[in-house]
Design a protein around this motif. Structure first.
Motif, PDB file in Angstrom:
ATOM      1  N   VAL A  97       0.255  -3.085   3.144  1.00 18.37           N
ATOM      2  CA  VAL A  97       1.484  -3.126   2.376  1.00 18.37           C
ATOM      3  C   VAL A  97       1.606  -4.500   1.726  1.00 18.37           C
ATOM      4  O   VAL A  97       1.442  -5.524   2.388  1.00 18.37           O
ATOM      5  CB  VAL A  97       2.715  -2.861   3.283  1.00 18.37           C
ATOM      6  CG1 VAL A  97       3.998  -2.896   2.480  1.00 18.37           C
ATOM      7  CG2 VAL A  97       2.569  -1.524   4.008  1.00 18.37           C
ATOM      8  N   ALA A  98       1.873  -4.487   0.423  1.00 15.86           N
ATOM      9  CA  ALA A  98       2.029  -5.733  -0.328  1.00 15.86           C
ATOM     10  C   ALA A  98       3.196  -5.577  -1.291  1.00 15.86           C
ATOM     11  O   ALA A  98       3.627  -4.465  -1.589  1.00 15.86           O
ATOM     12  CB  ALA A  98       0.753  -6.064  -1.101  1.00 15.86           C
ATOM     13  N   VAL A  99       3.704  -6.688  -1.771  1.00 18.06           N
ATOM     14  CA  VAL A  99       4.740  -6.661  -2.796  1.00 18.06           C
ATOM     15  C   VAL A  99       4.059  -6.290  -4.108  1.00 18.06           C
ATOM     16  O   VAL A  99       3.098  -6.932  -4.521  1.00 18.06           O
ATOM     17  CB  VAL A  99       5.453  -8.023  -2.915  1.00 18.06           C
ATOM     18  CG1 VAL A  99       6.456  -7.995  -4.043  1.00 18.06           C
ATOM     19  CG2 VAL A  99       6.125  -8.380  -1.594  1.00 18.06           C
ATOM     20  N   ALA A 100       4.536  -5.230  -4.744  1.00 20.18           N
ATOM     21  CA  ALA A 100       3.950  -4.784  -6.002  1.00 20.18           C
ATOM     22  C   ALA A 100       4.159  -5.852  -7.064  1.00 20.18           C
ATOM     23  O   ALA A 100       5.136  -6.586  -7.043  1.00 20.18           O
ATOM     24  CB  ALA A 100       4.573  -3.466  -6.440  1.00 20.18           C
ATOM     25  N   SER A 101       3.237  -5.935  -7.976  1.00 19.96           N
ATOM     26  CA  SER A 101       3.274  -6.857  -9.118  1.00 19.96           C
ATOM     27  C   SER A 101       3.133  -8.325  -8.724  1.00 19.96           C
ATOM     28  O   SER A 101       3.473  -9.199  -9.497  1.00 19.96           O
ATOM     29  CB  SER A 101       4.526  -6.654  -9.976  1.00 19.96           C
ATOM     30  OG  SER A 101       5.677  -7.162  -9.329  1.00 19.96           O
ATOM     31  N   ARG A 102       2.670  -8.600  -7.530  1.00 16.72           N
ATOM     32  CA  ARG A 102       2.388  -9.966  -7.107  1.00 16.72           C
ATOM     33  C   ARG A 102       0.958 -10.034  -6.606  1.00 16.72           C
ATOM     34  O   ARG A 102       0.428  -9.059  -6.106  1.00 16.72           O
ATOM     35  CB  ARG A 102       3.301 -10.391  -5.951  1.00 16.72           C
ATOM     36  CG  ARG A 102       4.646 -10.862  -6.385  1.00 16.72           C
ATOM     37  CD  ARG A 102       5.207 -11.744  -5.292  1.00 16.72           C
ATOM     38  NE  ARG A 102       6.637 -11.816  -5.357  1.00 16.72           N
ATOM     39  CZ  ARG A 102       7.407 -12.113  -4.341  1.00 16.72           C
ATOM     40  NH1 ARG A 102       6.884 -12.329  -3.157  1.00 16.72           N
ATOM     41  NH2 ARG A 102       8.702 -12.188  -4.484  1.00 16.72           N
ATOM     42  N   ASP A 103       0.368 -11.196  -6.705  1.00 15.21           N
ATOM     43  CA  ASP A 103      -0.988 -11.382  -6.213  1.00 15.21           C
ATOM     44  C   ASP A 103      -1.003 -11.998  -4.817  1.00 15.21           C
ATOM     45  O   ASP A 103      -2.033 -12.486  -4.371  1.00 15.21           O
ATOM     46  CB  ASP A 103      -1.790 -12.266  -7.182  1.00 15.21           C
ATOM     47  CG  ASP A 103      -2.063 -11.555  -8.492  1.00 15.21           C
ATOM     48  OD1 ASP A 103      -2.165 -10.317  -8.488  1.00 15.21           O
ATOM     49  OD2 ASP A 103      -2.169 -12.249  -9.517  1.00 15.21           O
ATOM     50  N   ASP A 104       0.138 -11.948  -4.131  1.00 13.95           N
ATOM     51  CA  ASP A 104       0.209 -12.490  -2.780  1.00 13.95           C
ATOM     52  C   ASP A 104      -0.626 -11.632  -1.836  1.00 13.95           C
ATOM     53  O   ASP A 104      -0.867 -10.458  -2.104  1.00 13.95           O
ATOM     54  CB  ASP A 104       1.664 -12.499  -2.285  1.00 13.95           C
ATOM     55  CG  ASP A 104       2.543 -13.434  -3.093  1.00 13.95           C
ATOM     56  OD1 ASP A 104       1.995 -14.303  -3.795  1.00 13.95           O
ATOM     57  OD2 ASP A 104       3.779 -13.293  -3.027  1.00 13.95           O
ATOM     58  N   PRO A 105      -1.062 -12.204  -0.711  1.00 17.11           N
ATOM     59  CA  PRO A 105      -1.801 -11.392   0.262  1.00 17.11           C
ATOM     60  C   PRO A 105      -0.900 -10.295   0.830  1.00 17.11           C
ATOM     61  O   PRO A 105       0.329 -10.383   0.763  1.00 17.11           O
ATOM     62  CB  PRO A 105      -2.203 -12.396   1.340  1.00 17.11           C
ATOM     63  CG  PRO A 105      -1.414 -13.624   1.099  1.00 17.11           C
ATOM     64  CD  PRO A 105      -0.903 -13.587  -0.307  1.00 17.11           C
ATOM     65  N   PRO A 106      -1.513  -9.231   1.388  1.00 22.96           N
ATOM     66  CA  PRO A 106      -0.717  -8.147   1.971  1.00 22.96           C
ATOM     67  C   PRO A 106       0.247  -8.662   3.034  1.00 22.96           C
ATOM     68  O   PRO A 106      -0.026  -9.629   3.733  1.00 22.96           O
ATOM     69  CB  PRO A 106      -1.762  -7.229   2.600  1.00 22.96           C
ATOM     70  CG  PRO A 106      -3.042  -7.581   1.929  1.00 22.96           C
ATOM     71  CD  PRO A 106      -2.938  -9.016   1.524  1.00 22.96           C
ATOM     72  N   LEU A 107       1.395  -7.991   3.137  1.00 28.11           N
ATOM     73  CA  LEU A 107       2.400  -8.369   4.119  1.00 28.11           C
ATOM     74  C   LEU A 107       2.042  -7.874   5.509  1.00 28.11           C
ATOM     75  O   LEU A 107       2.281  -8.556   6.498  1.00 28.11           O
ATOM     76  CB  LEU A 107       3.760  -7.786   3.724  1.00 28.11           C
ATOM     77  CG  LEU A 107       4.310  -8.241   2.376  1.00 28.11           C
ATOM     78  CD1 LEU A 107       5.540  -7.423   2.016  1.00 28.11           C
ATOM     79  CD2 LEU A 107       4.645  -9.713   2.427  1.00 28.11           C
ATOM     80  N   LEU A 108       1.489  -6.662   5.581  1.00 32.53           N
ATOM     81  CA  LEU A 108       1.142  -6.102   6.875  1.00 32.53           C
ATOM     82  C   LEU A 108       0.128  -4.983   6.718  1.00 32.53           C
ATOM     83  O   LEU A 108      -0.078  -4.467   5.622  1.00 32.53           O
ATOM     84  CB  LEU A 108       2.384  -5.582   7.602  1.00 32.53           C
ATOM     85  CG  LEU A 108       3.152  -4.442   6.923  1.00 32.53           C
ATOM     86  CD1 LEU A 108       2.991  -3.178   7.736  1.00 32.53           C
ATOM     87  CD2 LEU A 108       4.621  -4.830   6.857  1.00 32.53           C
ATOM     88  N   THR A 109      -0.495  -4.618   7.836  1.00 36.33           N
ATOM     89  CA  THR A 109      -1.430  -3.506   7.886  1.00 36.33           C
ATOM     90  C   THR A 109      -0.824  -2.439   8.775  1.00 36.33           C
ATOM     91  O   THR A 109      -0.261  -2.748   9.829  1.00 36.33           O
ATOM     92  CB  THR A 109      -2.789  -3.967   8.453  1.00 36.33           C
ATOM     93  OG1 THR A 109      -3.290  -5.015   7.610  1.00 36.33           O
ATOM     94  CG2 THR A 109      -3.789  -2.831   8.478  1.00 36.33           C
ATOM     95  N   VAL A 110      -0.941  -1.180   8.346  1.00 30.60           N
ATOM     96  CA  VAL A 110      -0.356  -0.066   9.079  1.00 30.60           C
ATOM     97  C   VAL A 110      -1.489   0.773   9.661  1.00 30.60           C
ATOM     98  O   VAL A 110      -2.418   1.153   8.940  1.00 30.60           O
ATOM     99  CB  VAL A 110       0.511   0.809   8.142  1.00 30.60           C
ATOM    100  CG1 VAL A 110       1.056   2.011   8.884  1.00 30.60           C
ATOM    101  CG2 VAL A 110       1.628  -0.016   7.536  1.00 30.60           C
ATOM    102  N   PHE A 111      -1.422   1.045  10.960  1.00 22.67           N
ATOM    103  CA  PHE A 111      -2.387   1.898  11.640  1.00 22.67           C
ATOM    104  C   PHE A 111      -1.672   3.172  12.056  1.00 22.67           C
ATOM    105  O   PHE A 111      -0.766   3.143  12.876  1.00 22.67           O
ATOM    106  CB  PHE A 111      -2.954   1.201  12.882  1.00 22.67           C
ATOM    107  CG  PHE A 111      -3.679  -0.079  12.573  1.00 22.67           C
ATOM    108  CD1 PHE A 111      -5.024  -0.059  12.267  1.00 22.67           C
ATOM    109  CD2 PHE A 111      -3.007  -1.289  12.565  1.00 22.67           C
ATOM    110  CE1 PHE A 111      -5.690  -1.239  11.969  1.00 22.67           C
ATOM    111  CE2 PHE A 111      -3.668  -2.468  12.275  1.00 22.67           C
ATOM    112  CZ  PHE A 111      -5.020  -2.443  11.967  1.00 22.67           C
ATOM    113  N   GLY A 112      -2.085   4.293  11.485  1.00 22.63           N
ATOM    114  CA  GLY A 112      -1.467   5.576  11.811  1.00 22.63           C
ATOM    115  C   GLY A 112      -2.375   6.386  12.714  1.00 22.63           C
ATOM    116  O   GLY A 112      -3.500   5.991  13.025  1.00 22.63           O
ATOM    117  N   PRO A 113      -1.903   7.554  13.123  1.00 20.29           N
ATOM    118  CA  PRO A 113      -2.741   8.402  13.975  1.00 20.29           C
ATOM    119  C   PRO A 113      -3.929   8.948  13.179  1.00 20.29           C
ATOM    120  O   PRO A 113      -3.855   9.138  11.973  1.00 20.29           O
ATOM    121  CB  PRO A 113      -1.793   9.526  14.388  1.00 20.29           C
ATOM    122  CG  PRO A 113      -0.764   9.567  13.315  1.00 20.29           C
ATOM    123  CD  PRO A 113      -0.619   8.153  12.825  1.00 20.29           C
TER     124      PRO A 113
END
Length: 171
Positions: free
Chosen positions: A40-56
């Protein structure tokens, strides 16, 4: 997932298939992330991702044409864009100025045609537009919400191509 921001959209990318992503507009609640592994990242920004999501882990049955669903996914990814084609040359010329850094204007179709001529590819500006339309259709791209700009196709193509690494193949 909830996006509590009033105006900022989030970009959720599938880590296993970079061509798959969704945008979650501000003030959206209870959005289901359809990917097993996502960032998950802020759209329209080149910042690194905010978090990673691990689902089933999903339960998948094999596709009839392939012995394994993972094999089918890999084949589809390899066939997405062919770097030997004219449409790929158009995409490469379109994105060229953005490699110099953000803030450069998206080139006109005439500028792209001129750049392609330097590479030995002869296309008119109108042919460049047709290749851009083809790429937009092939990649299933849509204008951003509220977009009224005439060049939305080029801007979205550049964004997706650079973000998803579509040009990261040998020329």
């Amino acid at each position: 997932m909830d996006n509590l921001s009033r105006s900022t959209a989030l970009l959720i990318e599938d880590l296993e298939d970079p061509q798959q992503f969704i945008r979650v507009l501000g003030q959206r609640r209870e959005v289901v992330i359809p990917f097993e592994l996502a960032q998950v990242a802020v759209a329209s920004r080149d910042d690194p991702p905010l978090l990673t999501v691990f689902g089933p882990e999903p339960v998948v049955t094999p596709h009839e044409d392939h012995g394994c669903p993972e094999e089918a996914k890999e084949d589809a990814a390899h066939r997405l864009l062919d770097p030997r084609t004219r449409y790929f040359a158009v995409l490469r010329a379109l994105c060229e100025s953005q490699h110099a850094g953000p803030g450069h204007p998206v080139p006109t179709s005439e500028t792209i045609a001129d750049r392609l001529a330097e590479w030995g590819v002869r296309l008119t500006a109108r042919a460049v537009d047709h290749h851009i339309d083809y790429l937009v259709q092939r990649l299933g791209l849509r204008p951003l919400a509220g977009s009224v700009q005439r060049s939305w196709k080029k801007e979205v193509l550049v964004s997706v191509a650079l973000r998803q690494g579509l040009l990261d193949v040998p020329a």
